[in-house]
Design a protein around this motif. Structure first.
Motif, PDB file in Angstrom:
ATOM      1  N   GLU A  50       3.957   5.170   1.602  1.00 17.07           N
ATOM      2  CA  GLU A  50       2.779   4.471   1.107  1.00 17.07           C
ATOM      3  C   GLU A  50       3.057   2.982   1.197  1.00 17.07           C
ATOM      4  OE1 GLU A  50       1.091   5.882  -2.515  1.00 17.07           O
ATOM      5  OE2 GLU A  50       0.484   7.726  -1.520  1.00 17.07           O
ATOM      6  N   ILE A  51       2.031   2.242   1.583  1.00 18.50           N
ATOM      7  CA  ILE A  51       2.175   0.808   1.808  1.00 18.50           C
ATOM      8  C   ILE A  51       1.142   0.080   0.977  1.00 18.50           C
ATOM      9  CG2 ILE A  51       2.114  -1.019   3.558  1.00 18.50           C
ATOM     10  CD1 ILE A  51       2.373   1.920   5.278  1.00 18.50           C
ATOM     11  N   TYR A  52       1.561  -0.999   0.350  1.00 22.26           N
ATOM     12  CA  TYR A  52       0.659  -1.826  -0.440  1.00 22.26           C
ATOM     13  C   TYR A  52       0.850  -3.273  -0.034  1.00 22.26           C
ATOM     14  CZ  TYR A  52       0.048   2.304  -3.198  1.00 22.26           C
ATOM     15  OH  TYR A  52      -0.255   3.581  -3.569  1.00 22.26           O
ATOM     16  N   ARG A  53      -0.225  -4.008  -0.087  1.00 19.20           N
ATOM     17  CA  ARG A  53      -0.134  -5.449   0.127  1.00 19.20           C
ATOM     18  C   ARG A  53      -0.150  -6.098  -1.238  1.00 19.20           C
ATOM     19  NH1 ARG A  53      -3.817  -9.496   3.827  1.00 19.20           N
ATOM     20  NH2 ARG A  53      -2.617 -11.346   3.269  1.00 19.20           N
ATOM     21  N   GLU A  54       0.947  -6.723  -1.576  1.00 22.48           N
ATOM     22  CA  GLU A  54       1.081  -7.436  -2.846  1.00 22.48           C
ATOM     23  C   GLU A  54       1.292  -8.902  -2.520  1.00 22.48           C
ATOM     24  OE1 GLU A  54       4.304  -5.678  -5.034  1.00 22.48           O
ATOM     25  OE2 GLU A  54       3.154  -3.863  -5.474  1.00 22.48           O
ATOM     26  N   ASP A  55       0.306  -9.695  -2.851  1.00 20.22           N
ATOM     27  CA  ASP A  55       0.328 -11.120  -2.522  1.00 20.22           C
ATOM     28  C   ASP A  55       0.544 -11.271  -1.018  1.00 20.22           C
ATOM     29  OD1 ASP A  55      -0.119 -11.870  -5.218  1.00 20.22           O
ATOM     30  OD2 ASP A  55       2.016 -11.616  -5.642  1.00 20.22           O
ATOM     31  N   ASN A  56       1.616 -11.921  -0.599  1.00 16.87           N
ATOM     32  CA  ASN A  56       1.865 -12.149   0.825  1.00 16.87           C
ATOM     33  C   ASN A  56       2.850 -11.153   1.425  1.00 16.87           C
ATOM     34  OD1 ASN A  56       0.143 -14.395   0.989  1.00 16.87           O
ATOM     35  ND2 ASN A  56       1.733 -15.696   0.087  1.00 16.87           N
ATOM     36  N   TYR A  57       3.105 -10.061   0.723  1.00 19.93           N
ATOM     37  CA  TYR A  57       4.091  -9.087   1.180  1.00 19.93           C
ATOM     38  C   TYR A  57       3.465  -7.732   1.454  1.00 19.93           C
ATOM     39  CZ  TYR A  57       7.835 -12.261  -0.118  1.00 19.93           C
ATOM     40  OH  TYR A  57       8.666 -13.345  -0.186  1.00 19.93           O
ATOM     41  N   LEU A  58       4.070  -7.005   2.388  1.00 21.62           N
ATOM     42  CA  LEU A  58       3.822  -5.583   2.556  1.00 21.62           C
ATOM     43  C   LEU A  58       4.969  -4.874   1.863  1.00 21.62           C
ATOM     44  CD1 LEU A  58       2.869  -5.405   6.340  1.00 21.62           C
ATOM     45  CD2 LEU A  58       1.340  -5.272   4.369  1.00 21.62           C
ATOM     46  N   VAL A  59       4.628  -3.938   1.001  1.00 21.50           N
ATOM     47  CA  VAL A  59       5.639  -3.174   0.268  1.00 21.50           C
ATOM     48  C   VAL A  59       5.545  -1.734   0.740  1.00 21.50           C
ATOM     49  CG1 VAL A  59       6.465  -2.454  -1.994  1.00 21.50           C
ATOM     50  CG2 VAL A  59       5.434  -4.726  -1.706  1.00 21.50           C
ATOM     51  N   PHE A  60       6.613  -1.234   1.328  1.00 16.55           N
ATOM     52  CA  PHE A  60       6.683   0.126   1.857  1.00 16.55           C
ATOM     53  C   PHE A  60       7.438   0.995   0.851  1.00 16.55           C
ATOM     54  CE2 PHE A  60       6.203  -2.692   5.412  1.00 16.55           C
ATOM     55  CZ  PHE A  60       5.442  -2.003   6.342  1.00 16.55           C
ATOM     56  N   LEU A  61       6.773   2.044   0.363  1.00 18.99           N
ATOM     57  CA  LEU A  61       7.376   2.926  -0.637  1.00 18.99           C
ATOM     58  C   LEU A  61       7.720   4.278  -0.024  1.00 18.99           C
ATOM     59  CD1 LEU A  61       4.905   2.241  -3.584  1.00 18.99           C
ATOM     60  CD2 LEU A  61       7.230   1.381  -3.351  1.00 18.99           C
ATOM     61  N   PRO A  62       9.009   4.645  -0.028  1.00 20.49           N
ATOM     62  CA  PRO A  62       9.372   5.967   0.491  1.00 20.49           C
ATOM     63  C   PRO A  62       9.010   7.055  -0.526  1.00 20.49           C
ATOM     64  CG  PRO A  62      11.327   4.837  -0.330  1.00 20.49           C
ATOM     65  CD  PRO A  62      10.171   3.875  -0.462  1.00 20.49           C
ATOM     66  N   THR A  63       8.881   8.267  -0.041  1.00 20.23           N
ATOM     67  CA  THR A  63       8.567   9.397  -0.906  1.00 20.23           C
ATOM     68  C   THR A  63       9.598  10.505  -0.710  1.00 20.23           C
ATOM     69  OG1 THR A  63       7.152  10.459   0.734  1.00 20.23           O
ATOM     70  CG2 THR A  63       6.076   8.935  -0.818  1.00 20.23           C
ATOM     71  N   LYS A  64       9.536  11.466  -1.610  1.00 20.77           N
ATOM     72  CA  LYS A  64      10.354  12.673  -1.489  1.00 20.77           C
ATOM     73  C   LYS A  64       9.479  13.858  -1.868  1.00 20.77           C
ATOM     74  CE  LYS A  64      12.092  12.256  -6.195  1.00 20.77           C
ATOM     75  NZ  LYS A  64      13.243  12.156  -7.050  1.00 20.77           N
ATOM     76  N   ARG A  65       9.906  15.024  -1.478  1.00 16.49           N
ATOM     77  CA  ARG A  65       9.178  16.242  -1.825  1.00 16.49           C
ATOM     78  C   ARG A  65       9.494  16.637  -3.252  1.00 16.49           C
ATOM     79  NH1 ARG A  65       5.419  18.423   1.882  1.00 16.49           N
ATOM     80  NH2 ARG A  65       6.043  17.618   3.877  1.00 16.49           N
TER      81      ARG A  65
END
Length: 152
Positions: A99-114
């Motif tokens: 999952e990816i979010y744009r927070e201010d001037n950054y892209l934040v990539f969040l890994p997941t697990k099952r």
């Protein structure tokens, strides 16, 4: 107020990418919304993937969608937009989700697990990968690939 549009990217067992925007409903939870993009493994060039990601993140985070009233209908619409017949490709072992979010001037990539029920759960936020939104497409793609490597 922090502007936080989001998107999900699945790396399917076939190694195709499936991505879509995340939009908030009136009651505040996120659901998949347009645009839906599927990128075949052979077409996964850096510019193709990153440009599709940026389009997915170009949503109005202040807009709220109505809460789905019929989840079966919502699921059928979701599958149609994803080009899938069932949810099975998303639930198959080896499928990864970032999952990816744009927070201010950054892209934040969040890994997941099952999780225990085969649904995806976010990993600890400390494992997130951040990159400037203005970074090169190559740097953004490297952040995405690094995040996929952290998924379980």
């Amino acid at each position: 107020m922090i502007y936080m549009p989001g998107a999900s990217i699945y790396k399917l067992h076939s190694e195709d990418y499936l991505m879509f925007a995340l939009c908030k409903t009136k009651s505040g939870f996120s659901v998949a919304c347009d645009p839906f993009t599927r990128i075949a493994k052979d077409d996964r060039g850096v510019d193709v993937v990153v440009n599709a990601l940026k389009v997915s993140l170009n949503t109005d985070d202040t807009k709220r969608l109505p809460d789905p009233q019929n989840w079966k209908e919502f699921e059928q619409n979701f599958l149609q937009k994803c080009g899938l017949k069932t949810l099975q490709p998303l639930q198959k072992a080896g499928t990864l989700l970032v999952e990816i979010y744009r927070e201010d001037n950054y892209l934040v990539f969040l890994p997941t697990k099952r999780g225990e029920d085969a649904n995806f759960e976010h990993k600890d936020r400390a494992e997130a990968v951040k990159v400037l939104f203005t970074a090169s497409n190559k740097e953004i793609m490297q952040a995405l690939e690094e995040t996929f490597s952290k998924c379980e």
